[in-house]
Design a protein around this motif. Structure first.
Motif, PDB file in Angstrom:
ATOM      1  N   TRP A  80       0.849  -1.196   0.000  1.00 39.60           N
ATOM      2  CA  TRP A  80       0.000   0.000   0.000  1.00 39.60           C
ATOM      3  C   TRP A  80       0.879   1.238   0.000  1.00 39.60           C
ATOM      4  O   TRP A  80       1.924   1.268   0.643  1.00 39.60           O
ATOM      5  CB  TRP A  80      -0.916   0.001   1.223  1.00 39.60           C
ATOM      6  N   PHE A  81       0.441   2.243  -0.750  1.00 42.91           N
ATOM      7  CA  PHE A  81       1.155   3.507  -0.850  1.00 42.91           C
ATOM      8  C   PHE A  81       0.274   4.609  -0.284  1.00 42.91           C
ATOM      9  O   PHE A  81      -0.946   4.621  -0.501  1.00 42.91           O
ATOM     10  CB  PHE A  81       1.495   3.806  -2.305  1.00 42.91           C
ATOM     11  N   GLU A  82       0.875   5.534   0.418  1.00 45.73           N
ATOM     12  CA  GLU A  82       0.108   6.609   1.057  1.00 45.73           C
ATOM     13  C   GLU A  82      -0.338   7.640   0.037  1.00 45.73           C
ATOM     14  O   GLU A  82       0.468   8.158  -0.727  1.00 45.73           O
ATOM     15  CB  GLU A  82       0.953   7.271   2.134  1.00 45.73           C
ATOM     16  N   LEU A  83      -1.623   7.934   0.027  1.00 41.16           N
ATOM     17  CA  LEU A  83      -2.156   9.067  -0.723  1.00 41.16           C
ATOM     18  C   LEU A  83      -2.138  10.302   0.158  1.00 41.16           C
ATOM     19  O   LEU A  83      -1.821  11.393  -0.292  1.00 41.16           O
ATOM     20  CB  LEU A  83      -3.597   8.804  -1.177  1.00 41.16           C
ATOM     21  N   ASP A  84      -2.498  10.101   1.426  1.00 38.89           N
ATOM     22  CA  ASP A  84      -2.581  11.222   2.358  1.00 38.89           C
ATOM     23  C   ASP A  84      -2.575  10.685   3.786  1.00 38.89           C
ATOM     24  O   ASP A  84      -3.324   9.779   4.109  1.00 38.89           O
ATOM     25  CB  ASP A  84      -3.867  12.000   2.110  1.00 38.89           C
ATOM     26  N   THR A  85      -1.719  11.260   4.619  1.00 37.97           N
ATOM     27  CA  THR A  85      -1.632  10.806   6.005  1.00 37.97           C
ATOM     28  C   THR A  85      -1.845  11.946   6.990  1.00 37.97           C
ATOM     29  O   THR A  85      -1.596  11.795   8.173  1.00 37.97           O
ATOM     30  CB  THR A  85      -0.253  10.188   6.295  1.00 37.97           C
ATOM     31  N   SER A  86      -2.320  13.068   6.498  1.00 37.41           N
ATOM     32  CA  SER A  86      -2.390  14.257   7.357  1.00 37.41           C
ATOM     33  C   SER A  86      -3.800  14.566   7.848  1.00 37.41           C
ATOM     34  O   SER A  86      -4.095  15.704   8.178  1.00 37.41           O
ATOM     35  CB  SER A  86      -1.833  15.462   6.606  1.00 37.41           C
ATOM     36  N   LYS A  87      -4.663  13.614   7.885  1.00 34.71           N
ATOM     37  CA  LYS A  87      -6.045  13.858   8.292  1.00 34.71           C
ATOM     38  C   LYS A  87      -6.223  13.593   9.787  1.00 34.71           C
ATOM     39  O   LYS A  87      -6.702  12.547  10.207  1.00 34.71           O
ATOM     40  CB  LYS A  87      -7.012  13.014   7.458  1.00 34.71           C
ATOM     41  N   ASN A  88      -5.799  14.563  10.586  1.00 35.51           N
ATOM     42  CA  ASN A  88      -5.986  14.489  12.041  1.00 35.51           C
ATOM     43  C   ASN A  88      -7.362  15.025  12.370  1.00 35.51           C
ATOM     44  O   ASN A  88      -7.677  16.176  12.056  1.00 35.51           O
ATOM     45  CB  ASN A  88      -4.903  15.303  12.751  1.00 35.51           C
ATOM     46  N   ILE A  89      -8.169  14.218  13.010  1.00 39.37           N
ATOM     47  CA  ILE A  89      -9.557  14.581  13.312  1.00 39.37           C
ATOM     48  C   ILE A  89      -9.735  14.601  14.816  1.00 39.37           C
ATOM     49  O   ILE A  89      -9.350  13.661  15.508  1.00 39.37           O
ATOM     50  CB  ILE A  89     -10.529  13.589  12.638  1.00 39.37           C
TER      51      ILE A  89
END
Length: 113
Positions: free
Chosen positions: A62-71
């Motif tokens: 798996w490759f990261e598309l986006d890891t910056s979604k801090n909720i």
């Protein structure tokens, strides 16, 4: 998990009714597309990180598309991606800082042809 699939002319929506609640809980969808939307209906009042990932060859990498979604608050969230061809995509809880999240995941995939 109870997955519902809705099909339109150029769009397929995947809706998981069982919430993601723990680290590494994920909704994984076979897409063969380059346009998709991740949406999440969040409750539980937790502080956590969602990661969006893609698989390009059907294997286990798996490759990261986006890891910056801090909720850190309840609500509805949507994230749009275009020009990122993928065989499969997934939304996954990467980490939880506090509380217990309840994330109802939705993935919409656009097809043109």
């Amino acid at each position: 998990m109870a997955l519902t699939v809705s099909r339109g002319t150029n769009l397929v929506e995947y809706h998981e009714s069982t919430p993601l609640t723990a680290v590494n809980d994920a909704l994984e969808i076979h897409v063969d597309s380059s346009e998709f939307t991740f949406a999440a209906v969040v409750s539980g009042g937790a502080n956590f990180t969602l990661v969006f990932e893609a698989n390009y060859n059907g294997g286990g990498t798996w490759f990261e598309l986006d890891t910056s979604k801090n909720i850190n608050s309840n609500g509805q969230y949507a994230y749009f991606y275009s020009g990122k061809p993928a065989n499969k995509v997934r939304m996954r809880i990467a980490s939880i800082s506090s509380g217990t999240p309840s994330v109802v995941p939705i993935v919409a995939v656009a097809y043109h042809g």
